[in-house]
Each structure stands twice: as C-alpha cells, then as structure tokens.
Scaffold this active site. Structure first.
Site, PDB file in Angstrom:
ATOM      1  N   HIS A 173      -1.018 -13.793   7.639  1.00  0.00           N
ATOM      2  CA  HIS A 173      -1.210 -12.425   7.134  1.00  0.00           C
ATOM      3  C   HIS A 173      -2.398 -11.772   7.833  1.00  0.00           C
ATOM      4  O   HIS A 173      -2.307 -10.661   8.352  1.00  0.00           O
ATOM      5  CB  HIS A 173      -1.440 -12.467   5.616  1.00  0.00           C
ATOM      6  CG  HIS A 173      -1.771 -11.147   5.000  1.00  0.00           C
ATOM      7  ND1 HIS A 173      -0.864 -10.409   4.268  1.00  0.00           N
ATOM      8  CD2 HIS A 173      -2.913 -10.413   5.016  1.00  0.00           C
ATOM      9  CE1 HIS A 173      -1.440  -9.277   3.864  1.00  0.00           C
ATOM     10  NE2 HIS A 173      -2.691  -9.257   4.316  1.00  0.00           N
ATOM     11  N   GLU A 174      -3.530 -12.457   7.838  1.00  0.00           N
ATOM     12  CA  GLU A 174      -4.754 -11.857   8.379  1.00  0.00           C
ATOM     13  C   GLU A 174      -4.647 -11.616   9.888  1.00  0.00           C
ATOM     14  O   GLU A 174      -5.048 -10.568  10.381  1.00  0.00           O
ATOM     15  CB  GLU A 174      -5.962 -12.735   8.049  1.00  0.00           C
ATOM     16  CG  GLU A 174      -6.291 -12.790   6.560  1.00  0.00           C
ATOM     17  CD  GLU A 174      -6.585 -11.419   5.950  1.00  0.00           C
ATOM     18  OE1 GLU A 174      -7.060 -10.536   6.662  1.00  0.00           O
ATOM     19  OE2 GLU A 174      -6.305 -11.241   4.759  1.00  0.00           O
ATOM     20  N   HIS A 177      -2.811  -8.560  10.825  1.00  0.00           N
ATOM     21  CA  HIS A 177      -3.601  -7.323  10.800  1.00  0.00           C
ATOM     22  C   HIS A 177      -4.146  -7.031  12.196  1.00  0.00           C
ATOM     23  O   HIS A 177      -4.276  -5.872  12.602  1.00  0.00           O
ATOM     24  CB  HIS A 177      -4.766  -7.431   9.815  1.00  0.00           C
ATOM     25  CG  HIS A 177      -4.381  -7.171   8.380  1.00  0.00           C
ATOM     26  ND1 HIS A 177      -3.683  -6.040   7.996  1.00  0.00           N
ATOM     27  CD2 HIS A 177      -4.601  -7.885   7.250  1.00  0.00           C
ATOM     28  CE1 HIS A 177      -3.504  -6.079   6.677  1.00  0.00           C
ATOM     29  NE2 HIS A 177      -4.039  -7.184   6.207  1.00  0.00           N
ATOM     30  N   TYR A 188      -5.332   2.464   7.042  1.00  0.00           N
ATOM     31  CA  TYR A 188      -5.394   1.597   5.871  1.00  0.00           C
ATOM     32  C   TYR A 188      -5.593   2.398   4.599  1.00  0.00           C
ATOM     33  O   TYR A 188      -6.592   2.282   3.906  1.00  0.00           O
ATOM     34  CB  TYR A 188      -6.523   0.589   6.064  1.00  0.00           C
ATOM     35  CG  TYR A 188      -6.307  -0.699   5.313  1.00  0.00           C
ATOM     36  CD1 TYR A 188      -5.211  -1.504   5.596  1.00  0.00           C
ATOM     37  CD2 TYR A 188      -7.192  -1.114   4.335  1.00  0.00           C
ATOM     38  CE1 TYR A 188      -5.003  -2.693   4.916  1.00  0.00           C
ATOM     39  CE2 TYR A 188      -7.001  -2.298   3.648  1.00  0.00           C
ATOM     40  CZ  TYR A 188      -5.907  -3.084   3.949  1.00  0.00           C
ATOM     41  OH  TYR A 188      -5.706  -4.265   3.275  1.00  0.00           O
ATOM     42  N   GLU A 197      -0.180  -3.535   5.145  1.00  0.00           N
ATOM     43  CA  GLU A 197      -0.151  -4.724   4.292  1.00  0.00           C
ATOM     44  C   GLU A 197       1.223  -5.404   4.324  1.00  0.00           C
ATOM     45  O   GLU A 197       1.330  -6.621   4.383  1.00  0.00           O
ATOM     46  CB  GLU A 197      -0.505  -4.346   2.848  1.00  0.00           C
ATOM     47  CG  GLU A 197      -1.983  -4.351   2.575  1.00  0.00           C
ATOM     48  CD  GLU A 197      -2.601  -5.706   2.891  1.00  0.00           C
ATOM     49  OE1 GLU A 197      -2.056  -6.733   2.474  1.00  0.00           O
ATOM     50  OE2 GLU A 197      -3.620  -5.733   3.588  1.00  0.00           O
ATOM     51  N   ASP A 270      -7.515   0.526  -4.797  1.00  0.00           N
ATOM     52  CA  ASP A 270      -6.931  -0.219  -3.681  1.00  0.00           C
ATOM     53  C   ASP A 270      -6.525   0.704  -2.517  1.00  0.00           C
ATOM     54  O   ASP A 270      -5.432   0.583  -1.967  1.00  0.00           O
ATOM     55  CB  ASP A 270      -5.712  -1.005  -4.219  1.00  0.00           C
ATOM     56  CG  ASP A 270      -5.125  -1.978  -3.217  1.00  0.00           C
ATOM     57  OD1 ASP A 270      -5.878  -2.531  -2.397  1.00  0.00           O
ATOM     58  OD2 ASP A 270      -3.891  -2.167  -3.262  1.00  0.00           O
ATOM     59  N   HIS A 275      -2.237  -2.697  -1.334  1.00  0.00           N
ATOM     60  CA  HIS A 275      -1.693  -4.022  -1.675  1.00  0.00           C
ATOM     61  C   HIS A 275      -0.701  -3.921  -2.838  1.00  0.00           C
ATOM     62  O   HIS A 275      -0.197  -4.931  -3.297  1.00  0.00           O
ATOM     63  CB  HIS A 275      -2.796  -4.987  -2.107  1.00  0.00           C
ATOM     64  CG  HIS A 275      -3.807  -5.307  -1.058  1.00  0.00           C
ATOM     65  ND1 HIS A 275      -4.953  -4.562  -0.872  1.00  0.00           N
ATOM     66  CD2 HIS A 275      -3.841  -6.288  -0.125  1.00  0.00           C
ATOM     67  CE1 HIS A 275      -5.660  -5.089   0.123  1.00  0.00           C
ATOM     68  NE2 HIS A 275      -5.014  -6.125   0.603  1.00  0.00           N
TER      69      HIS A 275
END
Ligand SMILES: [Zn+2]
Ligand SMILES: [Zn+2]
Length: 353
Positions: A173-174, A177, A188, A197, A270, A275
C-alpha cells in the site's frame, strides 16, 4: 481546497488514518495520543522537506546499486526519530538478526519485484529509485507512512497494533503511494485523494494475493489484518470485499467506509474522507476481480493509473478504467467481456453518478 501540510503531489500517507487514532486517544490509549502528536510534528517539519524531494530524487539514490537499479536500504531508528542513520541491511546483505529489519527488506523486495516482473515498472519512479525503509521508529509509534522518498514504520504498542513492517499489504500500500506520486500525482483530498488511497489498497492486496498464490475467492481482501495486536486480532483497517466491516470496537470505533455512492461521506475528517470513500471504488475492484481474476483486474487498473490526472474524480476514473480495459482487450491481454464486467461493477456501487 488544500489542507494539513501535504503538497499537491507529495503526501505523507499514513496507513492508520487519524480519525481512528483520535478515537483510540479518546479511549485513553496512550500510544495513540503520542503517535498523533508525533504525526503533527512531522507534518510541520515536512513543509521544509518537500523542497528537497521535488526534482532531487537523486538524493534517494543512496549508492550500492548500479545506476537505474533499485537497491533496498533498511535503517534501524532504534526507537528514536532520526531517519537514515543506522543502516541495518542493504541490498545483497545477508539476513540480519532482527526480524523486523528482515521483514521490511523481504516485503519491499516482493513489492519491487511485482512491479518489475508483472507490470514492467522499474521501482516507484520507473527509473530504479532506491527503497529506503526506516524501522523501529519512535517509541510504540502506532503507524507507518510513505514520505515522498522513504518509508517509516513504528513498532506499534504491542497490544492494539503489532509491528507495522510485518505486513505485505501495508508495505505494498505505502510503496504504491510512491508510484502514484510519480505518475498521476492524485491530490490527497476529496475524491482524487480517495482514488489515491484506493490504488494503494488495490496493489496492496494484489501483491499479497500474487505472493501467496491466492485467487480472488481465496483471499481475505483485508488491509492491515497482520498488524492488529492481540487485543484486536481478527479485525483490520479496511475490507475491500465488505467495506465498512473491517473493525467495530470500542478502541478504534466503527469502520466508516461506504460501499455505495448513496452513503458517500461528505464530512471534513480525513482530508474529506480519503480513507473512507475509497471503500466505493475498492468494492468495485473486488467485484471485477471475482469475475475476471485479480491479476487481470490489476493490469487494467495499472494501465488506468498511468492515464489519470491529479484532480480526477470518481466519474472520470470510471471512464479511464473502461478505456484501459478496451485497450487491453483489443491487445488480447484481457477478455472483451471485462468491459461489461467493469461497467456492471461500478454500477453496483452507484457509479458513474
Ligand atoms: Zn493535500
Ligand atoms: Zn495510504
């Protein structure tokens, strides 16, 4: 609209959203309170760092590998907050005595190899960017994040969250990005942020399924199940199969993700639900994968990912994905039925609006 110290193209993307940590802090979880304070500090410091990142990615090319070849560098923060200080294992080094160092090294290698072998992308920037991984960050730090040119992992508090480097879908996931940053640079915030996301969740689970040789039907479709500590075993951060059901407990609160546009989150938390509303396209990706297989769905999504633009919204995303499917179907990479499958899956979540 722009908020909270992330630039348009480079964001500090934390795996555990603040609204969950805030709930934990309200329930007297000390580690969550400390992690939130730490994140705020880092965001402030971050404003200076962005000048370094833009255009100076050579900064990350920390050595060892040949030019254009991505090398891994794992640093041990030893409970402190300084990054890239003690190198614990670099590309080609033998296994370290530290399990967490080895997990970060191995899983980032799996992610890098997946992008290279399956998607023909040479690291996050497609030019062999080195992978910098800082582990054992802070004291019981309950998060992990991508910071424009490196990753940082906390150890968790050992009760609610375990070590953040211990999860392939979290690392996938990271690092995705990073790919988004070097391709569309999806902002974002709001819908474009939810797509940012979404894409990270897509490749987080896809890489995990690929690595474990799972089919769409076998897989759990959860993000972050491996980082839940003993108190919350069985829960996760997100479910792509059933958004809104990943967690429901006093400490974290309840999973807010919708699985349909009718429940689109319109609040401000958020970054306007990055998310949260990602649950909507996540569910569509799951539905497509169940029909044509996760591997084929991922090829289509990856093509779409490269043809998106920074402010893309959900409706525009649907168009780009369908166009990608058409292109790959014409080239014989995916079946022509994939187009109808994708239209039906998006329709099932209320898209396009
Ligand atoms: Zn932003
Ligand atoms: Zn993220």
């Amino acid at each position: 609209m722009h908020k909270k110290g992330c630039s348009k193209s480079v964001c500090q993307c934390f795996i555990v959203p603040n609204y969950i940590l805030e709930n934990m802090a309200l329930n007297d979880v000390e580690a969550a309170r400390v992690s939130l304070a730490k994140s705020r500090q880092m965001r402030r410091r971050r404003i200076f760092k962005e000048y370094d990142i833009k255009g100076v990615t050579a900064l990350t090319d920390a050595g060892s590998g040949r030019h254009g070849e991505s090398a891994r560098h794992v640093y041990d923060c030893k409970g402190g907050t300084k990054l890239r200080v003690n190198e614990a294992r670099k590309e080609g080094d033998r296994s370290s005595g530290d399990h967490v160092v080895n997990q970060a090294y191995d899983y980032s290698g799996v992610v890098r190899d997946y992008f290279k072998e399956v998607l023909h992308r040479n690291s996050m920037d497609n030019e062999g960017l080195d992978l910098i991984l800082n582990v054992h960050y802070g004291n019981k730090f309950t998060n992990a994040y991508w910071d424009g040119d490196e990753m940082v992992f906390g150890d968790g508090d050992g009760i609610i969250f375990s070590n953040f480097a211990d999860s392939l879908d979290v690392i996938g996931h990271e690092l995705t990005h990073g790919v988004t940053q070097f391709t569309s640079g999806l902002e974002y915030e709001g819908q474009s942020g939810a797509l940012n996301e979404h894409l990270s969740d897509v490749f987080g689970v896809t890489i995990k399924q690929y690595h474990l040789k799972q089919t769409a039907a076998d897989a759990d479709w959860l993000i972050g199940a491996d980082i839940m500590g003993p108190t919350l075993k069985g829960q996760a951060l997100r479910s792509m199969k059933a958004p809104g059901t990943a967690f429901d407990n006093k400490l974290m609160g309840k999973d807010l993700q919708p699985d349909h546009m009718r429940n689109f989150y319109k609040g401000e938390r958020d970054n306007h639900g990055v998310h949260i509303n990602s649950g909507i396209p996540n569910k569509a990706f799951y539905l497509v994968s169940m029909e044509i297989g996760t591997d084929k769905a991922a090829l289509i999504w990856f093509d779409a990912m490269q043809n998106l633009f920074a402010t893309a919204n959900f409706n525009q995303f649907v168009q780009v994905v369908i166009k990608a499917a058409q292109k790959l179907a014409d080239g014989g990479t995916v079946p022509h039925t994939a187009i109808k499958t994708i239209e039906d899956a998006f329709k099932a979540v209320g898209l396009p609006e």
